[in-house]
Design a protein around this motif. Structure first.
Motif, short mmCIF file in Angstrom:
data_model
loop_
_atom_site.label_atom_id
_atom_site.label_comp_id
_atom_site.label_asym_id
_atom_site.label_seq_id
_atom_site.Cartn_x
_atom_site.Cartn_y
_atom_site.Cartn_z
N HIS A 54 -3.94 5.88 -5.55
CA HIS A 54 -2.88 6.73 -5.72
C HIS A 54 -2.56 7.66 -6.89
N ARG A 87 2.31 -8.26 5.21
CA ARG A 87 2.95 -7.00 5.35
C ARG A 87 4.10 -7.18 6.25
N ASP A 120 -3.39 -3.92 2.46
CA ASP A 120 -3.14 -3.24 3.63
C ASP A 120 -4.29 -3.20 4.58
#
Ligand code: ADP
Ligand code: MG
Length: 140
Positions: A54, A87, A120
């Motif tokens: 990120h 998730r 993820d």
């Protein structure tokens, strides 16, 4: 479906409000087993490295500051389809969009201080687990 392991982090906003047990209950009630767990405070370097993907996003600096603002609980969760299941239990990144009954809907303070991290993908789960844990610290 297969038995998988995924990395979870209970973030500083949640440890600050003493929510570790309540969040862990969500995992256990939904079929995930905590097979590794440690409480620690991330250094700036660790947080920067963990969230390196990120780096170019506008919130990167603030995210690193938030993640180092207090203790976290890093954990390995195991179960059928654990990456996707976790998730689902966590809910959307933005608590305003998170489904009812999810951790983020019920506990998150904001899109940044959203109480939990979860890998993820299976590939990232493998990398993130080894960022924090050696094999001798994980017990099924
Ligand atoms: P997720 O944690 O759901 O996988 P991302 O990987 O997109 O979400 O983002 C990583 C973390 O960065 C989020 O969990 C949250 O803490 C923070 N974050 C994401 N988007 C924003 C944003 N728009 N503003 C501030 N912080 C954000
Ligand atoms: Mg993510």
């Amino acid at each position: 479906m297969a038995v998988e392991k995924t990395l979870s982090i209970i973030k500083p906003d949640a440890t600050r409000r003493n929510l570790t047990g309540k969040i862990n209950a969500r995992f256990e009630e939904n079929g995930l087993k905590i097979v590794g767990q440690r409480r620690l405070r991330l250094t700036k370097e660790q947080a920067e490295r963990f969230y390196e993907v990120h780096k170019e996003r506008p919130f990167y600096g603030e995210l690193v500051e938030f993640m180092t603002s207090g203790p976290v609980v890093v954990q390995v969760l195991q179960g059928e389809d654990a990456v996707a299941l976790n998730r689902k239990i966590m809910g959307d990144t933005n608590p305003a969009n998170a489904a009812e009954g999810t951790i983020r809907r019920d506990f998150a303070e904001s899109i940044e201080a959203n109480s939990v991290h979860g890998s993820d993908s299976l590939g990232n789960a493998e990398k993130e687990i080894h960022f924090f844990f050696s094999d001798t610290e994980i017990f099924e």
